[in-house]
Design an enzyme around this catalytic site. Structure first.
Site, PDB file in Angstrom:
ATOM      1  N   GLU A 176       7.902   5.510   9.085  1.00  0.00           N
ATOM      2  CA  GLU A 176       7.436   4.125   9.129  1.00  0.00           C
ATOM      3  C   GLU A 176       7.366   3.560  10.538  1.00  0.00           C
ATOM      4  OE1 GLU A 176       6.065   3.097   6.674  1.00  0.00           O
ATOM      5  OE2 GLU A 176       6.902   4.252   5.020  1.00  0.00           O
ATOM      6  N   ALA A 180       0.864  -1.185   0.000  1.00  0.00           N
ATOM      7  CA  ALA A 180       0.000   0.000   0.000  1.00  0.00           C
ATOM      8  C   ALA A 180       0.895   1.229   0.000  1.00  0.00           C
ATOM      9  CB  ALA A 180      -0.926   0.008   1.215  1.00  0.00           C
ATOM     10  N   MET A 181       0.319   2.370  -0.388  1.00  0.00           N
ATOM     11  CA  MET A 181       1.073   3.627  -0.415  1.00  0.00           C
ATOM     12  C   MET A 181       0.192   4.752   0.096  1.00  0.00           C
ATOM     13  SD  MET A 181       3.698   5.374  -0.854  1.00  0.00           S
ATOM     14  CE  MET A 181       3.838   7.154  -0.722  1.00  0.00           C
ATOM     15  N   GLU A 182       0.738   5.565   1.008  1.00  0.00           N
ATOM     16  CA  GLU A 182      -0.040   6.501   1.817  1.00  0.00           C
ATOM     17  C   GLU A 182      -0.281   7.851   1.161  1.00  0.00           C
ATOM     18  OE1 GLU A 182       4.356   7.027   3.164  1.00  0.00           O
ATOM     19  OE2 GLU A 182       3.037   5.373   2.621  1.00  0.00           O
ATOM     20  N   ASN A 183      -0.263   7.960  -0.165  1.00  0.00           N
ATOM     21  CA  ASN A 183      -0.482   9.245  -0.830  1.00  0.00           C
ATOM     22  C   ASN A 183      -1.583  10.040  -0.126  1.00  0.00           C
ATOM     23  OD1 ASN A 183       1.123   8.115  -3.157  1.00  0.00           O
ATOM     24  ND2 ASN A 183      -0.729   6.866  -3.341  1.00  0.00           N
ATOM     25  N   HIS A 240      -2.092   1.441   9.349  1.00  0.00           N
ATOM     26  CA  HIS A 240      -0.731   1.924   9.058  1.00  0.00           C
ATOM     27  C   HIS A 240      -0.775   3.095   8.079  1.00  0.00           C
ATOM     28  CE1 HIS A 240       3.696   1.253   8.614  1.00  0.00           C
ATOM     29  NE2 HIS A 240       3.472   1.856   7.459  1.00  0.00           N
ATOM     30  N   GLU A 241      -1.536   2.940   6.998  1.00  0.00           N
ATOM     31  CA  GLU A 241      -1.571   3.984   5.977  1.00  0.00           C
ATOM     32  C   GLU A 241      -2.264   5.246   6.477  1.00  0.00           C
ATOM     33  OE1 GLU A 241       0.350   3.452   3.492  1.00  0.00           O
ATOM     34  OE2 GLU A 241       0.609   1.400   4.185  1.00  0.00           O
ATOM     35  N   HIS A 268      -0.047   7.431   8.494  1.00  0.00           N
ATOM     36  CA  HIS A 268       0.846   8.246   7.666  1.00  0.00           C
ATOM     37  C   HIS A 268       0.230   9.583   7.269  1.00  0.00           C
ATOM     38  CE1 HIS A 268       4.411   5.931   7.041  1.00  0.00           C
ATOM     39  NE2 HIS A 268       3.792   4.887   6.517  1.00  0.00           N
TER      40      HIS A 268
END
Length: 848
Positions: A391, A333-336, A368-369, A372
């Site tokens: 992180e 996943a990516m927290e954009n 988690h995301e 962020h």
């Protein structure tokens, strides 16, 4: 200061500690959070000297120009659908994109050169304007640096003056990636396509020219031109979307907050929405949305977000929060900011197909995301050598968020132990690195990517957890609600002083306690015990100790450790039965004891294990095996630490033992030791298997999530080590599936382990059935379970075939190649095959 110790019975303190842990943890984290805001955000603009800026450092942009905002226009030529029917002419797919960007920046130091990043797209038509005079500034030439800096250098015919504002227009065009980098294309069901971005850490420069470093924060205004039947999403809400002609439309997005370039994101797809309250929207494939696969994520997201808002006392700053389940994404996943991207399996839950335990993964990843959105997006590290601040905080905060969102799961301790052991294993290698690595060692993209590891994520979380626990204890002892300093005999002891050695040196200590003479010392723990061990672990610490006599209940005290070397406790004569240090594993260190105390602890485990906390039952096994691996204790001691498991039903001790025994299996699977080891494990697991047998045979599972995990371990260990009733169960259930084409007789929790054990015990027929089901399934969870099970066969020729399949993206998706090869490598029959395959096909395998 000379070494000192003291043992005091603080029973009242211990009670307060246990009841106030959650509150104190939050307090400590908020202290660190608030102190980091000033350190992590870019500093205010410097004063404006009149001297000319020197040439830039080799790999970093100069700080003479500061971006304020970007206006970006981009058009994707991608077709979302390619029709492949008789007598229907379909267009050829095109991966081209083109556009332009205008960056508005402020000059803080006189210069005749502009440096920014560009890597990949062809750049043209530069135009530089002095915004204060609205006049053009002549550009003599522009060039790309042919090295890893990815610098685009513009040489000017005149100087940019400090204090003035400028704008730079650049056109660009390029080709979308098929390797899940920057702006990439993903092909999925029925020749359908989507476009998505993945820009962390240094891929923004592969999309458009920019100042691609995390502390160069700016506002982004994005406009995307895309096919008429598609939807574009980005970080901010849509400002306006209009049709251009019968083929194209444009979507213009509102301004983002000031943010780093790696957080910019957009997608173009035909995905549909599952709504949550307050504009929290989850997007997925239309058929997945219609089937309700995004409902669980949509339900959990507002709950987790509200927890963080209350915990930080700070509202989520964006107007919307979109999440999208992508068919291909290189990270999980990516927290954009405002548009979080996920792999499908990390976000979608499929009733009747997904394991009940898969909900744990989903809520954990979302937690988690979302963390962020504060740690990383709102507050950002200056450079990638401090990525642990992003992180580690997100990993730590996810423990609290998951526990709040799904308290019935009771998985906080499991999550903590998983991170603890991941960190321990990597940090015991000489190839480890400090949490805060020196700047000069993190310059190139490959060095930056190397920072995204278990040290930054797991060790970062463990050190923060240790700090939170320590802050709470000291706060109670000295009568302060919020503390920032603790006075010692010499000077002042601050949080910064406490944290410095934990963050600036690699590794962790092993603390050795000798209950015979009361001595205690600490040293650097490494698997290679012959390697030089530093003496840097001279830390002041309060170690929670539990001790007992044969007739009394265990008591909790605190061991005050100051300085390196030998430390003698004056109360050691009272410890006449056993002593257990690091209660509930709050400290980031291993513990070793003298042989007599080890034996007393093992006797306690075998007679009445409940006198020892559950987390410590698992950690004693983990410490014993890893101390043996480092040749600090005898291997026999490690193996003996598993004897109590014969009557143990809790998950954490079994997980610890199985994970550590995997190393021994890898070492001995082709030696004469392996047979007796299998016999021992078969006997140890028999009672556990029988404990769950009624559930397993009837395709049911316990209510308790921990027991659900342990039921899977029981089947895995029993079948892997040849327990006949287990193998027959797996074969029978798999054969029933092959005959009826119905998986209802295999509980969703148990499918992965039963598929694996049935394929391992089977032949070509079972493997090819599993392969056919893998190819035909459209369920993400089912495909993942089958993909792992296919690697379980003991037939080397089938494993060789499977490896070849990974080279065909129509058979194995690129993002799944690395994990598939890893699964095969875990199989003793596939180790050599996988190693040779990786060496022969590294260029392809490493793309995923």
């Amino acid at each position: 200061m000379p070494p000192k110790t003291g043992l005091s019975k603080l029973f009242a303190v211990a009670f307060i500690v246990l009841t106030a842990a959650a509150i104190a943890g939050m307090v400590a984290m908020l202290i660190v959070y608030k102190t980091q805001i000033a350190e992590m955000n870019p500093t205010p603009r410097p004063t404006m000297p009149s001297t000319t800026m020197a040439p830039p450092p080799a790999m970093r942009l100069p700080r003479n120009l500061l971006p304020e905002s970007y206006n970006i226009f981009i058009q994707l030529q991608l077709y979302i659908k390619i029709i492949e029917e008789v007598n229907v002419t379909s267009p050829n797919q095109t991966l081209l994109f083109s556009g332009n960007s205008t960056v508005h920046f402020h000059c803080v130091e006189r210069t005749s050169r502009i440096y920014l990043h560009s890597n990949g797209p062809t750049v043209s038509a530069p135009r530089l304007i002095d915004k204060d005079t609205n006049e053009l500034v002549k550009i003599d030439r522009y060039l790309h640096h042919e090295d890893e800096s990815h610098f685009l250098e513009l040489q000017l015919s005149e100087y940019l003056e400090a204090g003035r504002n400028y704008s730079l227009f650049l056109a660009f065009e390029g080709e979308m990636s098929e390797n899940l980098e920057a702006l990439y294309v993903s092909k999925y069901v029925e020749s359908r396509f989507l476009a998505a971005t993945n820009l962390e850490p240094t891929n923004a420069r592969s999309l458009f020219p920019c100042f691609d470093e995390p502390d160069f924060k700016a506002v982004f205004y994005l406009t995307v031109i895309h096919r008429l039947e598609t939807t574009a999403l980005s970080n901010a809400p849509v400002s306006v979307s209009n049709i251009i002609d019968e083929e194209w439309k444009y979507t213009r997005f509102m301004a983002t907050p000031r943010m780093s370039s790696y957080l910019l994101a957009f997608t173009v797809s035909e995905f549909t929405a599952t709504d949550s309250p307050n504009s929290r929207i989850t997007y997925s494939r239309p058929e997945a949305t219609a089937a309700g696969h995004a409902v669980y994520a949509a339900k959990m997201t507002p709950k987790i977000l509200e927890f963080y808002e209350n915990h930080f006392d700070l509202r989520y700053p964006m107007k919307t929060l979109d999440q999208i389940a992508l068919t291909d994404l290189e990270p999980l996943a990516m927290e954009n900011w405002g548009l979080i991207t996920y792999q499908e399996g990390a976000l979608l839950y499929q009733e009747g197909v997904s394991s009940w335990l898969h909900k744990e993964d989903i809520v954990h990843i979302i937690s988690h995301e979302l963390a962020h959105q504060w740690f990383g997006n709102l507050v950002t590290m200056k450079w990638w050598n401090e990525v642990w601040l992003n992180e580690g905080f997100a990993s730590y905060m996810s423990y609290l968020a998951v526990d709040n969102a799904e308290p019935s799961f009771q998985i906080k301790d499991t999550m903590i132990m998983s991170d603890l052991h991941s960190a321990f294993e990597e940090d015991a290698l000489t190839s480890s690195h400090p949490l805060s690595t020196p700047l000069e060692e993190v310059q190139t993209t490959s060095q930056i990517l190397g920072m995204f590891d278990a040290i930054s994520y797991s060790k970062g979380a463990m050190v923060l957890r240790m700090l939170a626990d320590f802050a709470m204890i000291i706060g109670i002892l000295i009568g302060l609600v919020l503390f920032s300093q603790v006075r010692q005999e010499k000077g002042v002891f601050s949080i910064g002083t406490l944290m410095e050695k934990w963050t600036t040196q690699m590794g962790y200590p092993v603390i050795t306690i000798n209950t015979t003479n009361g001595e205690i010392h600490q040293k650097h723990f490494l698997y290679n015990n012959s390697t030089f061990c530093s003496s840097l672990f001279s830390l002041w610490w309060l170690i929670p100790i539990r001790y007992a006599t044969k007739s009394s209940s265990p008591s909790l005290v605190w061991l005050d450790v100051r300085g390196p070397g030998n430390i003698t406790t004056q109360q050691h004569k009272k410890l006449n039965y056993w002593i257990l240090a690091n209660v509930n594993c709050t400290g980031y260190y291993r513990v070793n004891y003298d042989p007599d105390n080890w034996q007393r602890l093992m006797t306690q485990l075998e007679t009445n294990p409940n006198r020892i906390p559950l987390m410590n039952r698992g950690q004693l096994v983990d410490d014993a095996f890893n101390l043996a691996r480092a040749e600090l204790v005898n291997v026999t001691l490690a193996l003996n630490s598993t004897r109590f498991l014969r009557h143990e039903t809790a998950y954490l001790p079994w997980e610890s033992a199985v994970r550590n025994l995997e190393y021994f299996v890898l070492m001995f699977d082709r030696s004469e030791v392996y047979g007796p080891m299998q016999v021992y494990l078969r006997e140890q697991v028999k009672e556990l298997y029988n404990f769950f047998r009624n559930y397993t045979d009837n395709s049911t599972v316990p209510e308790d999530h921990s027991l659900q995990h342990n039921q899977i371990i029981a089947i895995d260990v029993a079948c892997s080590n040849g327990l006949p009733e287990c193998i027959e169960m797996a074969r029978s259930k798999f054969a029933g599936w092959m005959k009826s084409n119905d998986t209802n007789d295999i509980h969703t929790n148990l499918r992965a382990v039963i598929y694996c054990q049935a394929v391992a015990a089977g032949d070509k027929k079972e493997w090819e059935f599993a392969w056919e089901k893998f190819q035909s399934s459209t369920d993400t969870s089912e495909k993942d379970q089958l993909r792992k099970a296919l690697a379980c066969t003991k037939k080397t020729w089938l494993l060789s075939r499977y490896l070849e399949y990974t080279l065909d993206p129509d058979k194995i998706r690129l993002m799944d190649v690395a994990s598939t090869v890893y699964f095969i490598a875990q199989n003793a029959a596939g180790q050599a095959l996988a190693w040779n395959f990786i060496r022969a096909n590294w260029d392809y395998v490493s793309q995923g």
